[in-house]
Design an enzyme around this catalytic site. Structure first.
Site, short mmCIF file in Angstrom:
data_model
loop_
_atom_site.label_atom_id
_atom_site.label_comp_id
_atom_site.label_asym_id
_atom_site.label_seq_id
_atom_site.Cartn_x
_atom_site.Cartn_y
_atom_site.Cartn_z
CD GLU A 267 66.65 -54.87 -57.94
OE1 GLU A 267 67.33 -55.42 -57.05
OE2 GLU A 267 65.48 -54.45 -57.73
CG ASP B 126 59.61 -55.64 -52.65
OD1 ASP B 126 59.73 -56.39 -51.67
OD2 ASP B 126 60.53 -55.44 -53.48
N1 ADE Z 1 64.45 -56.81 -51.13
C1 ADE Z 1 63.19 -56.46 -51.35
N2 ADE Z 1 63.04 -56.00 -52.61
C2 ADE Z 1 64.26 -56.04 -53.19
C3 ADE Z 1 64.76 -55.70 -54.46
N3 ADE Z 1 63.98 -55.20 -55.43
N4 ADE Z 1 66.06 -55.87 -54.68
C4 ADE Z 1 66.86 -56.37 -53.73
N5 ADE Z 1 66.43 -56.70 -52.52
C5 ADE Z 1 65.15 -56.55 -52.25
ZN ZN Z 2 63.38 -59.05 -55.19
#
Ligand code: ADE
Ligand code: ZN
Length: 330
Positions: free
Chosen positions: A189, A268
């Site tokens: 990511e 999220d």
């Molecule tokens: N915790 C909550 N959302 C996250 C994300 N997108 N990447 C890493 N940790 C997280």
């Molecule tokens: Zn995540």
């Protein structure tokens, strides 16, 4: 409606701003720094994590977490989801003053209530937070391995991927694996292909959270496809957090064409103005998936779910029946 399944959603990150505001009122806390006009406000990954932590800190009792899980899961079911695995964070609960046991019990009550209302199945993947360090992640793994709760079926690691090296977290994942938990880890990511490769080498996960930056290395994409590692792809999260500049630049179609096993997830949801329905709509509009392909994504998620075989079979049968009914209607 295509049936859906979600494997990657952080329960604290699923708290609607209205719910957080009512929690804030209950506990006499001012949240105007990160919630106004009914929406979360932050400007980059670090300030997102700060808003996430501040919202999480307003869930302090077993009942607070039961209501959070129930609200999230009933909303998910209304979007056509039949299964959800969400990430929990005992560290966040402890920071809010609640024991990991009470936190997990509250969330499990929320899962049971949502199932009674809608039929949605839910399971819990306990996570450690990478930027809290190896000792904290190992403690989370030990809790996951010993809590004995039947709905805790997996272990993962979230948080800032740029913090620490995978070798520092090997023990945590070994503890979880030896306890029979399914393994997933955030990688690819904010870290690149090397981060995904290191996660595969050190943790042997069945699934990778995101994993999308594997696309930077063709050999790695081939390895992911060949080994059948499932990627928990979160397209809207990736674009909102700036991992890719837009859906036209998102590697979902490339990874799909290379034979990688992909799922769709909201991460999220209210932070990113998304939900499982929007993720599937994005895959339809921007990645060219028709209803048959979207159903196959749900099938992949159910095949990769950290769930007992009897429940998996029942969910797959439900999906097949819905697909057959859709084919007849066409
Ligand atoms: N915790 C909550 N959302 C996250 C994300 N997108 N990447 C890493 N940790 C997280
Ligand atoms: Zn995540």
């Amino acid at each position: 409606m295509v049936l859906k399944a979600e494997l990657h959603c952080h329960i604290e990150g699923a708290a609607l701003p209205t719910l957080v505001e009512s929690q804030a009122k209950k506990y006499g806390v001012d949240v105007s720094a990160f919630i106004h006009d009914g929406a979360y406000h932050w400007h980059d990954f670090s300030s997102f994590l700060a808003a996430y932590d501040a919202a999480a800190n307003l869930f302090r009792s077993e009942e607070d977490y039961a209501a959070l899980a129930e609200t999230y899961l009933t909303g998910l079911a209304s979007e056509g989801a039949v299964y959800s695995e969400f990430f929990t964070s005992p560290d966040h609960a402890e920071r809010a003053g609640l024991s990991p046991q009470a936190y997990t019990e509250g969330l499990a009550q929320g899962i049971a209530r949502a199932k009674a209302k809608t039929g949605i199945e839910g399971r819990i993947v306990v996570t450690g937070v990478r930027h809290f360090g190896p000792a904290a992640v190992e403690k989370a793994a030990r809790f996951a391995a010993t809590c004995g709760h039947p709905l805790v079926t997996g272990f993962g690691m979230a948080g800032d991927e740029r913090s620490g090296h995978p070798r520092d977290f090997v023990r945590a994942f070994d503890i979880a694996r030896e306890a029979g938990l399914g393994i997933t880890v955030h990688a690819g990511e904010f870290g690149g292909a090397d981060s995904v490769e290191a996660a595969l080498d050190h943790f042997s996960p069945a699934r990778i959270g995101h994993g999308v930056r594997a696309v930077e290395k063709p050999d790695l994409v081939r390895r992911i496809a060949e080994e059948g590692v499932v990627l928990e792809v979160c397209p809207v999260s990736n674009v909102v957090l700036g991992v890719f500049p837009g859906f036209a630049h998102h590697p979902f179609p490339q990874l799909y064409a290379a034979g990688c096993r992909l799922t769709l997830n909201s991460d999220d949801p209210p932070h990113f103005h998304t939900g499982i329905g929007r993720e599937y709509a994005v895959a339809s509009e921007h990645f060219g998936l028709d209803e048959t392909a979207l159903t196959a994504v749900t099938r992949t998620a159910l095949e990769a779910a950290f769930v007992d075989e009897e429940t998996r079979r029942a969910l797959l049968l439900r999906l097949a029946a819905a697909e057959a009914a859709r084919a007849v209607a066409e």
